[in-house]
Design a protein around this motif. Structure first.
Motif, PDB file in Angstrom:
ATOM      1  N   ASP A 220      27.947 -69.501 -38.011  1.00 53.50           N
ATOM      2  CA  ASP A 220      27.032 -70.214 -38.907  1.00 53.50           C
ATOM      3  C   ASP A 220      25.625 -69.670 -38.678  1.00 53.50           C
ATOM      4  O   ASP A 220      25.135 -69.668 -37.546  1.00 53.50           O
ATOM      5  CB  ASP A 220      27.078 -71.711 -38.595  1.00 53.50           C
ATOM      6  CG  ASP A 220      26.360 -72.538 -39.658  1.00 53.50           C
ATOM      7  OD1 ASP A 220      25.323 -72.068 -40.178  1.00 53.50           O
ATOM      8  OD2 ASP A 220      26.834 -73.649 -39.960  1.00 53.50           O
ATOM      9  N   ASP A 221      25.004 -69.202 -39.747  1.00 50.32           N
ATOM     10  CA  ASP A 221      23.673 -68.604 -39.590  1.00 50.32           C
ATOM     11  C   ASP A 221      22.598 -69.639 -39.289  1.00 50.32           C
ATOM     12  O   ASP A 221      21.438 -69.287 -39.091  1.00 50.32           O
ATOM     13  CB  ASP A 221      23.310 -67.751 -40.809  1.00 50.32           C
ATOM     14  CG  ASP A 221      23.915 -66.360 -40.681  1.00 50.32           C
ATOM     15  OD1 ASP A 221      24.132 -65.934 -39.519  1.00 50.32           O
ATOM     16  OD2 ASP A 221      24.182 -65.708 -41.711  1.00 50.32           O
ATOM     17  N   ALA A 222      22.985 -70.899 -39.246  1.00 54.43           N
ATOM     18  CA  ALA A 222      22.039 -71.924 -38.790  1.00 54.43           C
ATOM     19  C   ALA A 222      21.723 -71.708 -37.302  1.00 54.43           C
ATOM     20  O   ALA A 222      20.699 -72.172 -36.812  1.00 54.43           O
ATOM     21  CB  ALA A 222      22.623 -73.306 -39.015  1.00 54.43           C
ATOM     22  N   PHE A 223      22.601 -71.000 -36.604  1.00 52.43           N
ATOM     23  CA  PHE A 223      22.296 -70.624 -35.218  1.00 52.43           C
ATOM     24  C   PHE A 223      21.362 -69.420 -35.237  1.00 52.43           C
ATOM     25  O   PHE A 223      21.642 -68.440 -35.941  1.00 52.43           O
ATOM     26  CB  PHE A 223      23.571 -70.221 -34.457  1.00 52.43           C
ATOM     27  CG  PHE A 223      24.504 -71.350 -34.160  1.00 52.43           C
ATOM     28  CD1 PHE A 223      24.119 -72.401 -33.323  1.00 52.43           C
ATOM     29  CD2 PHE A 223      25.800 -71.356 -34.670  1.00 52.43           C
ATOM     30  CE1 PHE A 223      25.002 -73.425 -33.023  1.00 52.43           C
ATOM     31  CE2 PHE A 223      26.687 -72.382 -34.376  1.00 52.43           C
ATOM     32  CZ  PHE A 223      26.282 -73.417 -33.550  1.00 52.43           C
ATOM     33  N   GLU A 224      20.304 -69.507 -34.456  1.00 49.39           N
ATOM     34  CA  GLU A 224      19.367 -68.385 -34.433  1.00 49.39           C
ATOM     35  C   GLU A 224      19.907 -67.226 -33.603  1.00 49.39           C
ATOM     36  O   GLU A 224      20.728 -67.424 -32.720  1.00 49.39           O
ATOM     37  CB  GLU A 224      18.034 -68.843 -33.827  1.00 49.39           C
ATOM     38  CG  GLU A 224      17.192 -69.617 -34.817  1.00 49.39           C
ATOM     39  CD  GLU A 224      16.150 -70.480 -34.142  1.00 49.39           C
ATOM     40  OE1 GLU A 224      15.736 -70.115 -33.026  1.00 49.39           O
ATOM     41  OE2 GLU A 224      15.783 -71.512 -34.722  1.00 49.39           O
ATOM     42  N   LYS A 225      19.407 -66.038 -33.887  1.00 53.18           N
ATOM     43  CA  LYS A 225      19.750 -64.874 -33.068  1.00 53.18           C
ATOM     44  C   LYS A 225      19.152 -65.058 -31.677  1.00 53.18           C
ATOM     45  O   LYS A 225      18.048 -65.570 -31.532  1.00 53.18           O
ATOM     46  CB  LYS A 225      19.195 -63.605 -33.699  1.00 53.18           C
ATOM     47  CG  LYS A 225      19.879 -63.222 -34.992  1.00 53.18           C
ATOM     48  CD  LYS A 225      20.700 -61.959 -34.787  1.00 53.18           C
ATOM     49  CE  LYS A 225      21.371 -61.473 -36.063  1.00 53.18           C
ATOM     50  NZ  LYS A 225      22.264 -62.448 -36.717  1.00 53.18           N
ATOM     51  N   GLU A 226      19.900 -64.641 -30.662  1.00 54.39           N
ATOM     52  CA  GLU A 226      19.408 -64.753 -29.284  1.00 54.39           C
ATOM     53  C   GLU A 226      19.414 -63.377 -28.640  1.00 54.39           C
ATOM     54  O   GLU A 226      20.164 -62.496 -29.045  1.00 54.39           O
ATOM     55  CB  GLU A 226      20.310 -65.697 -28.480  1.00 54.39           C
ATOM     56  CG  GLU A 226      20.372 -67.090 -29.066  1.00 54.39           C
ATOM     57  CD  GLU A 226      21.183 -68.055 -28.197  1.00 54.39           C
ATOM     58  OE1 GLU A 226      21.569 -67.673 -27.065  1.00 54.39           O
ATOM     59  OE2 GLU A 226      21.414 -69.184 -28.654  1.00 54.39           O
ATOM     60  N   TYR A 227      18.612 -63.231 -27.608  1.00 54.00           N
ATOM     61  CA  TYR A 227      18.538 -61.942 -26.911  1.00 54.00           C
ATOM     62  C   TYR A 227      18.649 -62.167 -25.414  1.00 54.00           C
ATOM     63  O   TYR A 227      17.951 -63.013 -24.855  1.00 54.00           O
ATOM     64  CB  TYR A 227      17.234 -61.225 -27.285  1.00 54.00           C
ATOM     65  CG  TYR A 227      17.201 -60.903 -28.752  1.00 54.00           C
ATOM     66  CD1 TYR A 227      17.818 -59.751 -29.235  1.00 54.00           C
ATOM     67  CD2 TYR A 227      16.636 -61.792 -29.670  1.00 54.00           C
ATOM     68  CE1 TYR A 227      17.862 -59.484 -30.596  1.00 54.00           C
ATOM     69  CE2 TYR A 227      16.676 -61.542 -31.038  1.00 54.00           C
ATOM     70  CZ  TYR A 227      17.285 -60.387 -31.491  1.00 54.00           C
ATOM     71  OH  TYR A 227      17.350 -60.137 -32.837  1.00 54.00           O
TER      72      TYR A 227
END
Ligand code: ARG
Length: 265
Positions: A220-227
């Motif tokens: 789900d793109d409601a989750f932000e990208k993480e690094y």
């Protein structure tokens, strides 16, 4: 005490001694101070991790900590001429012991977040990640939004936990937080919660390793990208600079890509 009681005690004592005596090769060079001479003039940095997080860190059959994080940090150590000693201490202790100086480097698929940056320093990122939802194959859940009033399991104080709190509110009693991501998934399988939230690469690896468990993921793109980054004590510039310089080198010479299979700059 009866004879059998003593026998049992002696067996336990012998086992304890045997366990205390065995460790990884790296453990042999450990000492009380955090960064000492490795015997060959090289500095030894203590690395803290929670090794139930394959493919980044897990314990192999021989008891050795292995994975992408191990390989990346070793490549950096080779470039920068230091040594690392890995300790599988658990997720929350990674943060506690870096704060108090017992551990030098946190290498545990740790997401760089603004909140963590207030208390720790992070290297440049080395891997992109995103959270996802794991449910049983026959679950009707289709999106993060639907988890608003559902029971959810997460790894405690991991980014999945933060996402669940953001969705349901800090005080939600529908969030169950566990020591590790596999336990969070297990709780969902046991039917104690409706869904688990975890890091994508690790969830996919878990499913690959447990094909019999009939799991399904929801991205789900409601989750932000993480690094992911390596974490050090706030203000430990000397170590942070070394790690960043080594990381830059292995980004440039292709070693990072060789390890992760991803061209991440
Ligand atoms: N990336 C997530 C976070 O930083 C989860 C990391 C968990 N790592 C582990 N080795 N168990 O919060």
């Amino acid at each position: 005490m009866k004879k059998t009681g003593w026998m049992l005690l002696m067996i336990i004592a012998a086992l304890t001694l045997a366990l205390a005596g065995c460790g990884t090769k790296d453990d042999a060079s450990s000492g009380s101070s955090s960064s000492e001479d490795g015997g060959d003039g090289k500095k030894v940095y203590k690395v803290g991790t929670e090794a139930t997080f394959a493919p980044f860190e897990s314990v192999d059959d021989s008891g050795k900590i292995v994975g992408i994080d191990v390989d990346i940090l070793q490549a950096i150590a080779d470039e920068m001429d230091f040594e690392v000693e890995w300790n599988n201490i658990g997720w929350e202790p990674v943060f506690q012991t870096i704060k108090n100086g017992e551990t030098d480097i946190g290498a545990s698929g740790i997401t760089i977040t603004e909140e963590r940056k207030e208390s720790f320093d992070f290297t440049e990122p080395y891997y992109e990640s995103q959270l996802l939802i794991v449910v049983k194959e026959d679950s009707k859940i289709k999106s993060l939004d639907e988890l608003k009033d559902k029971k959810v399991s997460v790894q405690i104080n991991a980014t999945g936990h933060m996402a669940a709190k953001k969705l349901q509110g800090e005080a939600s009693t529908n969030i169950m937080a566990f020591e590790s991501q596999p336990i969070a998934i297990q709780e969902m399988l046991n039917g104690n919660v409706d869904a688990a939230i975890g890091d994508n690469a690790v969830v996919y690896e878990y499913i690959k390793a447990h094909p019999d468990q009939k799991l399904k993921v929801i991205e789900d793109d409601a989750f932000e990208k993480e690094y992911y980054g390596f974490m050090v004590q706030k203000g430990n510039k000397e170590l942070l600079d070394k790690l960043n310089e080594g990381l830059k080198k292995i980004k440039e010479n292709g070693k990072l890509k060789e390890i992760t299979g991803i061209d991440f700059q």
